[in-house]
Design a protein around this motif. Sequence first.
Motif, PDB file in Angstrom:
ATOM      1  N   HIS A   1       0.768  -1.092  -0.117  1.00 55.29           N
ATOM      2  CA  HIS A   1       0.091  -0.009   0.028  1.00 55.29           C
ATOM      3  C   HIS A   1       1.007   1.190   0.108  1.00 55.29           C
ATOM      4  N   CYS A   2       0.881   1.993  -0.983  1.00 55.85           N
ATOM      5  CA  CYS A   2       1.443   3.312  -1.093  1.00 55.85           C
ATOM      6  C   CYS A   2       0.904   4.452  -0.525  1.00 55.85           C
ATOM      7  N   TYR A   3       1.113   5.119   0.489  1.00 56.09           N
ATOM      8  CA  TYR A   3       0.503   6.225   0.822  1.00 56.09           C
ATOM      9  C   TYR A   3       1.422   7.599   0.704  1.00 56.09           C
ATOM     10  N   LEU A   4       2.160   7.589  -0.435  1.00 55.16           N
ATOM     11  CA  LEU A   4       2.774   8.661  -0.756  1.00 55.16           C
ATOM     12  C   LEU A   4       1.953   9.819  -1.185  1.00 55.16           C
ATOM     13  N   CYS A   5       0.945   9.608  -2.185  1.00 47.20           N
ATOM     14  CA  CYS A   5      -0.187  10.441  -2.671  1.00 47.20           C
ATOM     15  C   CYS A   5      -1.432  10.021  -2.355  1.00 47.20           C
ATOM     16  N   ALA A   6      -2.361  10.895  -2.663  1.00 45.61           N
ATOM     17  CA  ALA A   6      -3.839  10.640  -2.029  1.00 45.61           C
ATOM     18  C   ALA A   6      -4.451   9.461  -2.932  1.00 45.61           C
ATOM     19  N   ARG A   7      -3.900   8.958  -4.068  1.00 40.81           N
ATOM     20  CA  ARG A   7      -4.390   7.702  -4.720  1.00 40.81           C
ATOM     21  C   ARG A   7      -4.407   6.453  -3.849  1.00 40.81           C
ATOM     22  N   HIS A   8      -3.513   6.290  -3.010  1.00 44.79           N
ATOM     23  CA  HIS A   8      -3.464   5.265  -2.159  1.00 44.79           C
ATOM     24  C   HIS A   8      -3.438   3.948  -2.599  1.00 44.79           C
ATOM     25  N   CYS A   9      -2.337   3.958  -3.811  1.00 47.22           N
ATOM     26  CA  CYS A   9      -2.460   2.524  -4.681  1.00 47.22           C
ATOM     27  C   CYS A   9      -2.254   1.483  -3.646  1.00 47.22           C
ATOM     28  N   LYS A  10      -3.186   0.238  -4.004  1.00 56.86           N
ATOM     29  CA  LYS A  10      -2.792  -0.991  -3.354  1.00 56.86           C
ATOM     30  C   LYS A  10      -2.071  -1.959  -4.494  1.00 56.86           C
ATOM     31  N   ILE A  11      -0.851  -2.343  -4.597  1.00 54.91           N
ATOM     32  CA  ILE A  11      -0.040  -2.478  -5.798  1.00 54.91           C
ATOM     33  C   ILE A  11       0.454  -4.073  -5.667  1.00 54.91           C
ATOM     34  N   ASP A  12      -0.258  -4.967  -6.760  1.00 49.33           N
ATOM     35  CA  ASP A  12       0.128  -6.095  -6.634  1.00 49.33           C
ATOM     36  C   ASP A  12       1.614  -6.311  -6.969  1.00 49.33           C
TER      37      ASP A  12
ATOM     38  N   GLY B   1       2.355   1.477  -9.554  1.00 45.55           N
ATOM     39  CA  GLY B   1       1.193   2.130  -9.222  1.00 45.55           C
ATOM     40  C   GLY B   1       0.731   3.035 -10.255  1.00 45.55           C
ATOM     41  N   PHE B   2      -0.426   3.945 -10.004  1.00 43.23           N
ATOM     42  CA  PHE B   2      -0.872   4.639 -11.046  1.00 43.23           C
ATOM     43  C   PHE B   2       0.145   5.504 -11.718  1.00 43.23           C
ATOM     44  N   CYS B   3       1.119   6.087 -11.032  1.00 44.28           N
ATOM     45  CA  CYS B   3       2.113   6.976 -11.299  1.00 44.28           C
ATOM     46  C   CYS B   3       3.112   6.195 -12.241  1.00 44.28           C
ATOM     47  N   LEU B   4       3.171   5.029 -12.216  1.00 46.39           N
ATOM     48  CA  LEU B   4       4.069   4.072 -13.379  1.00 46.39           C
ATOM     49  C   LEU B   4       5.508   4.220 -12.660  1.00 46.39           C
ATOM     50  N   VAL B   5       5.756   4.987 -11.782  1.00 47.32           N
ATOM     51  CA  VAL B   5       7.324   5.059 -11.446  1.00 47.32           C
ATOM     52  C   VAL B   5       7.568   4.552  -9.982  1.00 47.32           C
ATOM     53  N   ARG B   6       6.598   3.940  -9.525  1.00 50.05           N
ATOM     54  CA  ARG B   6       6.629   2.872  -8.307  1.00 50.05           C
ATOM     55  C   ARG B   6       6.389   1.667  -8.445  1.00 50.05           C
ATOM     56  N   GLU B   7       7.266   0.523  -8.343  1.00 51.43           N
ATOM     57  CA  GLU B   7       6.983  -0.886  -8.687  1.00 51.43           C
ATOM     58  C   GLU B   7       7.068  -1.660  -7.461  1.00 51.43           C
TER      59      GLU B   7
ATOM     60  N   CYS C   1       3.619  11.182 -13.456  1.00 53.30           N
ATOM     61  CA  CYS C   1       2.617  12.143 -12.720  1.00 53.30           C
ATOM     62  C   CYS C   1       1.904  11.183 -12.314  1.00 53.30           C
ATOM     63  N   ASN C   2       1.070  11.816 -11.259  1.00 52.72           N
ATOM     64  CA  ASN C   2       0.113  10.937 -10.713  1.00 52.72           C
ATOM     65  C   ASN C   2      -1.561  11.609 -11.042  1.00 52.72           C
ATOM     66  N   PHE C   3      -1.241  12.696 -12.026  1.00 49.85           N
ATOM     67  CA  PHE C   3      -2.637  13.219 -12.807  1.00 49.85           C
ATOM     68  C   PHE C   3      -2.378  12.811 -14.209  1.00 49.85           C
TER      69      PHE C   3
ATOM     70  N   THR D   1       5.887  14.782  -5.926  1.00 50.83           N
ATOM     71  CA  THR D   1       5.341  14.044  -5.056  1.00 50.83           C
ATOM     72  C   THR D   1       5.668  12.556  -5.418  1.00 50.83           C
ATOM     73  N   ILE D   2       5.804  12.339  -7.061  1.00 47.84           N
ATOM     74  CA  ILE D   2       6.272  11.034  -7.289  1.00 47.84           C
ATOM     75  C   ILE D   2       7.694  11.014  -7.310  1.00 47.84           C
ATOM     76  N   PHE D   3       8.477  11.830  -7.427  1.00 47.07           N
ATOM     77  CA  PHE D   3       9.872  11.687  -7.101  1.00 47.07           C
ATOM     78  C   PHE D   3      10.379  11.888  -5.779  1.00 47.07           C
TER      79      PHE D   3
HETATM   80  S1  SF4 Z   1       0.021   7.109  -7.828  1.00 41.80           S
HETATM   81 FE1  SF4 Z   1       2.447   6.470  -7.460  1.00 41.80          FE
HETATM   82  S2  SF4 Z   1       2.713   7.814  -5.695  1.00 41.80           S
HETATM   83 FE2  SF4 Z   1       0.431   7.816  -5.797  1.00 41.80          FE
HETATM   84  S3  SF4 Z   1      -0.101   6.263  -4.223  1.00 41.80           S
HETATM   85 FE3  SF4 Z   1       0.115   5.286  -6.628  1.00 41.80          FE
HETATM   86  S4  SF4 Z   1       2.184   4.317  -6.348  1.00 41.80           S
HETATM   87 FE4  SF4 Z   1       2.073   5.848  -4.804  1.00 41.80          FE
END
Ligand code: SF4
Length: 356
Positions: free
Chosen positions: A22-33, A38-44, A88-90, A136-138
């Motif tokens: 669970h990434c809680y860096l940004c407000a998307r709060h991705c749960k990543i398999d 994640g959504f930003c494509l730069v965190r694996e 980016c997360n947008f 945020t995503i770097f």
């Molecule tokens: S978009 Fe990126 S920074 Fe934001 S919660 Fe998902 S993985 Fe983390």
Amino acid sequence: MTNKLTLKEAMLYEKLPEDKVHCYLCARHCKIDKNRTGFCLVRENKNGKLYSLNYAKTCAANVDPIAKKPLAHFNPGALVMSIATVGCNFRCKFCDNWMISQEKTISGRNFPPEEVVKATLESACQGISYTYTEPTIFFEYAYDTARVAKDAGLFNTFVTNGYMTPEAIRKITPYLDAATVDFKGAADPEFYKRFSSVPSVQPIFSALKEMKHNGIHVEITNLIIPKIGDSLAKIEELAVWIRDNLGKDTPFHLLRFHPNYKMTGQTATPRKTMEKAYEVSLKKAGLNYVYLGNIPGHDFENTYCPNCNNLLVKRFGVEIVKWNLTKKMHCPECGHNIPIKGELHPTGASYPFPLF
Ligand code: SF4
């Protein structure tokens, strides 16, 4: 500089069962398999550990005037080393920097924090700005660089969409001096869903309160796009929120839209629309420092004393043409205190030069 790929374990995540995270860096709060990004494509997620893929992979580095961020009430005239990585997360359809923010391949040159700070000092900059894409995503790269920069006597600023968690803001607070938080379409939730793929704007308001609470200097921008994001009622609503939650001295920059990326069919924002938005924010909402951006030479780029209307700072785009404040940042006519942090730095004649 080399191009080797640096993997850095991410900050601000927790492990979940079955090697998920669970990434809680940004407000998307991705749960990543496992083995997915994640959504930003730069965190694996690599085998149950989250990594930042773009750490120190810099895709842009320029010396900019601080007014370009824009920051009008923070170290005016300063130069800032401006760096970005891809991602980016947008997903804004009107992004000015879409070539790097929406890039799906991790690209850029290896530019470690110590080298960034060295280049900043050699370029006679007073600070570093984490900008162009979304800092945020770097975060890990910005965080490490900001720490080294602080030790070297430099300041740090973010140009951000504000979609950060309170945890991320608390982490960066000791090293972050100022932030420009960019709204689009006057924070209309429908606008954010439709044109930026953002499910909720509420986290941005929470982030702003957290920044204010933590003593970070904040300036706000709002991009006005004709017909789809130019409601005067919504602009007034946003300005009132800023007044009531951040204070009436918070600088509010209204930015003119120019057709870009997936919105080249749109027209640029008419000057009349921009001027009406200025009047509404200043006179109806009662903000003291409202600025028009992307209209060089307009009178509403200037700073006026909110007490006696004396012209204090005359600007042309990012240039300060005339400075009419006392050393202690008071209006020379009525003595009103103008909230400008830091000091005036002598402006160079021509700045922007890219490092790469
Ligand atoms: S978009 Fe990126 S920074 Fe934001 S919660 Fe998902 S993985 Fe983390």
